[in-house]
Design an enzyme around this catalytic site. Structure first.
Site, PDB file in Angstrom:
ATOM      1  N   ALA A  29       0.705  -1.142  -0.058  1.00 37.06           N
ATOM      2  CA  ALA A  29       0.207   0.604   0.103  1.00 37.06           C
ATOM      3  C   ALA A  29       0.606   1.171  -0.087  1.00 37.06           C
ATOM      4  O   ALA A  29       0.090   2.282  -0.353  1.00 37.06           O
ATOM      5  CB  ALA A  29      -1.085   0.085   1.501  1.00 37.06           C
ATOM      6  N   ARG A  41      -2.081   0.678   7.496  1.00 39.79           N
ATOM      7  CA  ARG A  41      -2.033   0.270   9.512  1.00 39.79           C
ATOM      8  C   ARG A  41      -1.150   1.869  10.374  1.00 39.79           C
ATOM      9  O   ARG A  41      -0.798   1.744  11.317  1.00 39.79           O
ATOM     10  CB  ARG A  41      -1.209  -0.870   9.664  1.00 39.79           C
ATOM     11  CG  ARG A  41      -1.103  -2.176   9.168  1.00 39.79           C
ATOM     12  CD  ARG A  41      -0.766  -3.192   9.849  1.00 39.79           C
ATOM     13  NE  ARG A  41      -1.820  -4.506   9.815  1.00 39.79           N
ATOM     14  CZ  ARG A  41      -1.851  -5.152   9.122  1.00 39.79           C
ATOM     15  NH1 ARG A  41      -1.463  -4.747   7.121  1.00 39.79           N
ATOM     16  NH2 ARG A  41      -2.876  -6.146   8.390  1.00 39.79           N
ATOM     17  N   ASN A 112      -1.495  -4.592  -3.901  1.00 40.99           N
ATOM     18  CA  ASN A 112      -2.735  -3.368  -3.992  1.00 40.99           C
ATOM     19  C   ASN A 112      -3.507  -4.088  -5.356  1.00 40.99           C
ATOM     20  O   ASN A 112      -2.655  -4.510  -6.580  1.00 40.99           O
ATOM     21  CB  ASN A 112      -1.665  -2.142  -4.537  1.00 40.99           C
ATOM     22  CG  ASN A 112      -0.750  -2.095  -3.877  1.00 40.99           C
ATOM     23  OD1 ASN A 112      -0.645  -2.138  -2.478  1.00 40.99           O
ATOM     24  ND2 ASN A 112       0.171  -1.308  -3.912  1.00 40.99           N
ATOM     25  N   HIS A 131      -4.279  -9.777  -4.686  1.00 39.26           N
ATOM     26  CA  HIS A 131      -5.223  -9.798  -3.997  1.00 39.26           C
ATOM     27  C   HIS A 131      -6.405  -9.191  -5.092  1.00 39.26           C
ATOM     28  O   HIS A 131      -7.678  -8.535  -4.227  1.00 39.26           O
ATOM     29  CB  HIS A 131      -4.639  -8.389  -2.525  1.00 39.26           C
ATOM     30  CG  HIS A 131      -3.928  -8.962  -1.917  1.00 39.26           C
ATOM     31  ND1 HIS A 131      -4.121  -8.110  -1.243  1.00 39.26           N
ATOM     32  CD2 HIS A 131      -3.251 -10.543  -1.483  1.00 39.26           C
ATOM     33  CE1 HIS A 131      -2.452  -8.812   0.577  1.00 39.26           C
ATOM     34  NE2 HIS A 131      -2.688 -10.013   0.028  1.00 39.26           N
ATOM     35  N   CYS A 139     -21.484 -10.847  -7.916  1.00 39.70           N
ATOM     36  CA  CYS A 139     -21.936 -11.750  -6.999  1.00 39.70           C
ATOM     37  C   CYS A 139     -21.402 -12.412  -6.621  1.00 39.70           C
ATOM     38  O   CYS A 139     -20.832 -13.214  -6.494  1.00 39.70           O
ATOM     39  CB  CYS A 139     -23.609 -12.176  -7.651  1.00 39.70           C
ATOM     40  SG  CYS A 139     -24.191 -12.910  -6.225  1.00 39.70           S
ATOM     41  N   GLY A 206       6.879  -0.333   0.174  1.00 41.32           N
ATOM     42  CA  GLY A 206       5.506  -0.026   0.232  1.00 41.32           C
ATOM     43  C   GLY A 206       5.008  -0.710   1.009  1.00 41.32           C
ATOM     44  O   GLY A 206       3.790  -1.109   1.252  1.00 41.32           O
ATOM     45  N   THR A 207       5.582  -2.315   2.486  1.00 40.04           N
ATOM     46  CA  THR A 207       4.575  -2.921   2.227  1.00 40.04           C
ATOM     47  C   THR A 207       5.115  -2.893   3.960  1.00 40.04           C
ATOM     48  O   THR A 207       6.148  -3.580   4.355  1.00 40.04           O
ATOM     49  CB  THR A 207       4.637  -4.310   1.608  1.00 40.04           C
ATOM     50  OG1 THR A 207       3.542  -5.208   2.717  1.00 40.04           O
ATOM     51  CG2 THR A 207       5.756  -4.324   1.745  1.00 40.04           C
ATOM     52  N   ARG A 232       9.411   2.892   4.824  1.00 47.24           N
ATOM     53  CA  ARG A 232       9.499   3.990   5.752  1.00 47.24           C
ATOM     54  C   ARG A 232      10.113   3.607   6.928  1.00 47.24           C
ATOM     55  O   ARG A 232      11.050   4.207   7.882  1.00 47.24           O
ATOM     56  CB  ARG A 232       7.883   4.379   6.563  1.00 47.24           C
ATOM     57  CG  ARG A 232       7.243   5.379   5.532  1.00 47.24           C
ATOM     58  CD  ARG A 232       5.906   6.447   5.930  1.00 47.24           C
ATOM     59  NE  ARG A 232       5.458   6.914   5.447  1.00 47.24           N
ATOM     60  CZ  ARG A 232       5.142   8.551   5.102  1.00 47.24           C
ATOM     61  NH1 ARG A 232       6.773   8.356   5.653  1.00 47.24           N
ATOM     62  NH2 ARG A 232       4.929   9.404   4.057  1.00 47.24           N
TER      63      ARG A 232
END
Length: 338
Positions: A29, A41, A112, A131, A139, A206-207, A232
């Site tokens: 993300a 998170r 993502n 994902h 449906c 980025g995970t 980060r």
């Protein structure tokens, strides 16, 4: 094999000299936060913290198939604000496309569902959206596909679309993998490639590496193969091996640093500008450039609706209890005092 205490300069030299030609990437993300999608998170700013007013049984419930099957409203309340057709690829997505253009990207695992790496120009055959994606929907009960135009209309107004098949009535779900659902069969096939000799470098971006089975992918890489983390903070076991390099900060900052070291900065910026222009044109053509509610506004609106629904249901329950109590007081036998 790279020696102890590998640096970004070592890896750049190996790319320039052709010793690294097969890069496998894993993204999460964090690569899309600059596009306007909050990650999950991060305290206060992450999606799960922002969902607190909805008083879900647990934050991840909004993406769990069991919860969605009976309460799809929270998912669709935030769908417009998080829908990828509103969004533009970031320079991090463009960096992956640049690797593909230079025949360096062997494969991309992305957690993502936004498809922004495809918008940036990464070839579809090199991407596994582990994902799922927003591009199609069906449906969740009978699995019958649902029309695109009706899905777009539902997302724009924040309504839940329901199956059109007679007698079904199931909520329609985009073809994304919710918690409680199986990943694509292709995942295991592609995962096996990591344990072989077909990878020269793994790029992790980025995970949080907190969601299985993607969380185990970096550990599948052989001990001497370099791994670059752009994130980060350190996650998983990245940073524990001698061939690991950690670029801590935002993904966009990290790819710019890497592009500068490789001498690709101008080319990268040009690819990014082209990708953004293409996506803006698509958005205009499909009317997705119209400004919609923010995520905060969407959550507030649903919170108010849920409070109102709660008051109504409690009122109905009290009315029924009083009605049934009065009714059965005449027919139930009195307790014996003997």
């Amino acid at each position: 094999m790279i020696s102890a205490l590998t640096t970004i300069t070592d890896i750049v030299d190996r790319i320039r000299t052709g010793q690294i030609t097969r890069i496998v990437a894993l993204t999460g993300a964090g690569i899309s936060t600059a596009a306007g999608i909050p990650d999950f998170r991060t305290p206060t700013s992450g999606l799960y913290d922002q969902l607190a007013p909805l008083k879900l049984p647990y934050p991840e419930a909004i993406f769990h198939i069991n919860y969605f099957s009976h309460t799809p409203e929270p998912f669709y309340a935030i769908a417009r604000a998080r829908h990828p057709r509103n969004l533009l690829p970031t320079i991090s997505h463009a960096f992956l496309a640049l690797l593909a253009r230079k025949n360096l990207l062997s494969f991309l695992f992305t957690q993502n569902i936004d498809g922004l790496e495809l918008d940036a120009g990464v070839p579809a055959e090199k991407v596994l959206q582990t994902h799922g994606s927003w591009k199609t929907q069906r449906c969740h009960k009978c699995k019958v596909p649902y029309p695109d135009d009706l899905m777009q209309r539902a997302i724009r107004v924040g309504d839940v679309p329901y199956c059109l098949e007679a007698g079904c009535g199931g909520a329609v779900k985009p073809d994304v993998v919710f918690f409680g659902e199986a990943l694509p069969e292709r995942f295991e096939v592609e995962e096996k490639r990591l344990t072989g000799k077909g990878v020269d470098l793994m790029l992790v971006m980025g995970t949080s590496l907190k969601v299985a089975p993607c969380s185990r992918l970096p550990q599948s890489i052989g001990e001497g193969i370099p791994r670059i983390l752009i994130n980060r903070e350190k996650v998983g076991d990245l940073g524990t091996r001698e061939a690991d390099v950690c670029l801590l900060g935002t993904c966009d900052e990290g790819v710019r640093q890497l592009a500068d070291a490789l001498g690709w900065r101008d080319e990268l910026e040009g690819m990014w500008a082209d990708a953004v222009e293409r996506k803006e044109e698509t958005n205009r053509r499909e009317s997705w450039d119209e400004e919609g509610p923010t995520l905060e506004e969407s959550i507030q609106k649903l919170t108010e609706k849920m409070k109102e629904a709660g008051r109504i249901s409690q009122g109905h329950r009290r009315m029924l209890e009083q009605h049934l109590g009065a009714k059965f007081a005449h027919v139930l036998p009195r307790k014996s005092v003997e």
